[in-house]
Every structure is written in C-alpha cells, then in structure tokens.
Enzyme design. Structure first.
Site, mmCIF file in Angstrom:
data_model
loop_
_atom_site.group_PDB
_atom_site.id
_atom_site.type_symbol
_atom_site.label_atom_id
_atom_site.label_comp_id
_atom_site.label_asym_id
_atom_site.label_seq_id
_atom_site.Cartn_x
_atom_site.Cartn_y
_atom_site.Cartn_z
ATOM 1 N N TRP A 132 2.327 7.197 -7.872
ATOM 2 C CA TRP A 132 1.213 6.707 -7.059
ATOM 3 C C TRP A 132 0.548 7.815 -6.249
ATOM 4 C CZ3 TRP A 132 -0.461 2.806 -9.351
ATOM 5 C CH2 TRP A 132 0.411 1.927 -9.971
ATOM 6 N N LYS A 175 3.286 -7.356 -3.591
ATOM 7 C CA LYS A 175 4.734 -7.207 -3.343
ATOM 8 C C LYS A 175 5.133 -8.080 -2.150
ATOM 9 C CE LYS A 175 3.927 -3.317 -5.756
ATOM 10 N NZ LYS A 175 4.110 -3.191 -7.183
ATOM 11 N N ASP A 231 0.022 4.899 1.811
ATOM 12 C CA ASP A 231 0.033 3.826 0.822
ATOM 13 C C ASP A 231 1.353 3.082 1.012
ATOM 14 O OD1 ASP A 231 0.297 2.233 -1.401
ATOM 15 O OD2 ASP A 231 -0.127 3.813 -2.871
HETATM 16 C C1 LIG Z 1 2.979 2.314 -4.113
HETATM 17 C C2 LIG Z 1 1.894 1.756 -4.977
HETATM 18 N N1 LIG Z 1 0.635 2.202 -4.808
HETATM 19 C C3 LIG Z 1 -0.373 1.735 -5.549
HETATM 20 C C4 LIG Z 1 -0.165 0.770 -6.512
HETATM 21 C C5 LIG Z 1 -1.324 0.272 -7.312
HETATM 22 O O1 LIG Z 1 -1.627 -1.015 -6.905
HETATM 23 P P1 LIG Z 1 -2.734 -1.877 -7.646
HETATM 24 O O2 LIG Z 1 -2.209 -2.169 -9.013
HETATM 25 O O3 LIG Z 1 -2.833 -3.093 -6.775
HETATM 26 O O4 LIG Z 1 -3.981 -1.098 -7.682
HETATM 27 C C6 LIG Z 1 1.127 0.267 -6.720
HETATM 28 C C7 LIG Z 1 1.365 -0.759 -7.730
HETATM 29 O O5 LIG Z 1 2.452 -1.219 -7.965
HETATM 30 C C8 LIG Z 1 2.184 0.790 -5.928
HETATM 31 O O6 LIG Z 1 3.435 0.353 -6.087
#
Ligand SMILES: Cc1ncc(COP(=O)(O)O)c(C=O)c1O
Length: 375
Positions: A118, A212, A188
């Site tokens: 991420w 989550k 994040d």
């Molecule tokens: C830590 C983290 N950041 C970003 C994301 C991306 O999220 P999204 O799919 O809602 O864009 C996730 C998805 O699981 C994640 O776990």
C-alpha cells in the site's frame, strides 16, 4: 411482486448461528448486531415506507444519518475542532491520488516510509504528480518489520510523510505511531482505524477505506487538519478536492448513502461497547491468543518480527507446505472462512478486525490445534 417476508422469517435468516467467521482481509465481516438492525430497517426505514437506500441525500432522514455518523466518529476518535471529517465515494486508493494534489504544489515532494504494497501504490501514484522520497524501505527484510521513525529519518525535502500504519498484506503494524513535528504526518489507517487509541493531533491527515473496521467497501473516511485544506492552490478533479468535499459536508454530489448508514450503525455499535479503548483491549486479547498459539506450535510459524506484528492481520505459514490445501479446505468446512494469504504473499492470514469476536479466534485456535495434532 416481491413477497413480504414475515418478520420471524427475517429474524431466522439473520440468526447469529447461521453466520460463519469470516477472516478475510476485506470486505470484512461486520458485527452481527449491525447486520440485524440493518435487516430490520431495510424495507421501511424509521416508518418512512422506504429503504434508506431509496431516500434522497438532501432529505433530513439521510442528513441526520450523515451528521450522526460524523459526530460518532468524532466522539470515538476524540477528533478536535481543528480537524475536518469527510466521507468519500471511493476507497483508500482515491487518496493516493488526492493527497499530493491537495497538499503539494507542482515541483514539491513527499516522503514515504515503504512498508508494503500500500505504500508502494501511494508512492507510484504520487509520482504521477509530484516527487517522492523513500526514506525507509522494508523490502530487504521482506516487509516483516516496521521502522521507528523520527525527525532524523526525514529527507528534508518532503512536505509531508506518508505511512501505512497497518500493513494488511504482510501483517505488520507500527506498535507506536511516529510523532513528527516538522511536517504533517499522513497515515493510511485503512486496516486499523478504530482498533486502538490514537492521538489525532499527531497527524496532518488520516484516511481509511471503510471495508475493514467501518462498513461497506467503496467508501472512505478522511480526517484532515484544517490548516492543510486548500493549500496546494492546484486545479484538482472535483471529487478529489478536499476543500470542495469539506465545504459541502460530503454532499457535493450524491454520496454513498447506504454505506454511510452502515458506517453509522458500526460507530453506534462500537460506542455502545465502550469505545475504542474497550475495543483495543479485546483486540489485544484476540491477537495474543493467536500469536501465542502460533509461537508455541511446531506446525505454524509467523514470519513477522515480534515487535511489528499486526493486531489486525495475523499472517502465518505452515512448515509443511503440502498441508496447505487441506488446511484451507478443513477450515472452510468448520465455518472458518477467508484464511488464505494475499495472492502476492501466500501462506495464511487471519484478519481479526473489530467485528471478529473473541469466540471466532478461540474457534480458529482450537481448529488449528486439532489440525496440528492430526498432521
Ligand atoms: C492499508 C490499505 N490501504 C489501502 C487499501 C486500498 O483500499 P481500497 O481498495 O478501498 O482502495 C487497502 C485495501 O485493502 C489497505 O489495506
């Protein structure tokens, strides 16, 4: 014509016993209590004769939901007046594009501590618009660790520091979140927001995808310090523009009304349980139970360094790889779903977010013990 189900049938459909334990990383399980309220209110929300899904976002019925969702989130995280909150239609990934556009002028850069997929995605997206300084890289230790970051680690050029506080895929987490004074800290918190106490005042921006600990996927939450709103002066696509979304109180266009309603129910549930500190204690108990068992076993092993182990996503491997398919099959038969590791990492991962009750982790540990005894 859609038959009207007698309420007793609806109650049976949503009985606790019929729900399995879903250890998937997200969209993750939601509390049974929330699902039951949502089911009961589904066809006729508060006597309106409509589902909330069918109600205009400009009607008081929904405006109340939105306002309650924000005030509950503020209460749960103790968000001060100096911060704004907004709900976005779009996941956490939306903020990988929005953050540099909102916080940086052209030619400026941000720092990133690279601890998993991420942060890589945020960094790659950031490079489309601005410069990125990678100030820490966990690649050499295969993302089994999170750093202890201080001012001394900053590049000196970056206008903010981007971190992922919990690495959903590798199962690592900052045990203590960094305290950085000289530039805003942007976190994040998709896979951990509301799972432990945080000091919002330590952050410039906190953002999280909902799927989550908050609610349905496709919704994200932004918490931003007011002095950071509108500072880039750039032309920004309207739905990524934090100042537009905040000025319009998340109602610039039609928001994800039903998802916000579910988020509000989740916030209410958490509040009634005693809030984030109560939840943190339960989360610690769940994680300890699972890690202690894995560490004591001769079949399972956790690759993540002890000091950086996630309390939300417990990653483990089987020492005997031949047993992997059997493990997953038998887990499914026992109502333990979604234990496969991320496709890029393999192995197993038990996501034990807020909605996973202690009984789910106890059942998982008993199953793992029994599986090991037969292996
Ligand atoms: C830590 C983290 N950041 C970003 C994301 C991306 O999220 P999204 O799919 O809602 O864009 C996730 C998805 O699981 C994640 O776990």
């Amino acid at each position: 014509m859609i038959p009207k189900l007698p309420s007793a049938t609806v109650a049976i459909m949503y009985r606790f016993q019929e729900r399995i334990y879903n250890f998937g990383a997200g969209p993750a399980m939601l509390p049974n209590e929330v699902m039951e309220i949502a089911a009961a209110e589904f066809l006729n929300y508060k006597g309106s004769g409509m589902s909330l899904m069918e109600v205009s976002h400009r009607e008081p019925l929904f405006e109340d939901v939105l306002q309650e969702a924000e005030s509950l989130l503020r209460k749960l995280l103790n968000i001060g007046e100096g911060y704004s909150v907004a709900f976005f239609s779009g996941g956490a990934t939306l903020h990988f594009s929005a953050l540099p556009l909102n916080l940086l002028k052209e030619g400026e850069s941000f720092d990133v501590a690279h601890t998993g997929i991420w942060t890589k995605k945020a960094w790659e997206e950031g490079l489309k618009f601005n410069g990125v300084n990678v100030i820490y890289d966990a690649t050499p230790n295969n993302f089994t660790e999170t750093p202890v970051l201080t001012e001394a680690d900053l590049s000196g050029k970056g206008k903010y520091l981007h971190i992922t506080s919990n690495n959903t895929i590798y199962g690592s987490q900052y045990p203590k979140l960094p305290k950085i004074q000289s530039i805003p800290l942007v976190a994040d918190m998709t896979s951990e927001l509301l799972s432990r106490k945080i000091e919002v005042a330590d952050f410039g921006v906190i953002f999280a995808g909902a799927q989550k600990n908050i609610g349905p996927s496709g919704l994200s939450v932004l918490i931003i310090r007011n002095d950071l709103i509108g500072i880039s002066g750039r032309k920004i696509p309207v739905l990524l523009d934090y100042s537009v979304m905040i000025k319009n109180k998340s109602l610039y266009n039609t928001p994800a009304t039903y998802s916000i309603y579910i988020a509000k129910l989740v916030f209410e549930w958490l509040d009634k349980l005693g809030g984030v500190s109560k939840m943190e204690a339960v989360n610690e108990e769940k994680a300890k139970l699972l890690y202690d068992f894995v560490d004591s076993s001769s079949l399972y092993v956790c690759p993540v360094q002890k000091k950086s182990r996630s309390k939300m996503n417990v990653v483990f491997l089987l020492k005997d790889k031949k047993l992997e398919t059997k493990f997953l099959d038998e887990a499914e038969k026992n109502g333990l779903h979604g234990l496969g590791g991320h496709r890029l990492v393999g192995g197993f991962r038990a996501s034990i977010y807020n909605s996973m009750p202690l009984s789910g982790v106890q059942k998982l540990v008993s199953f793992m013990k029994e599986f090991e005894s037969k292996a």
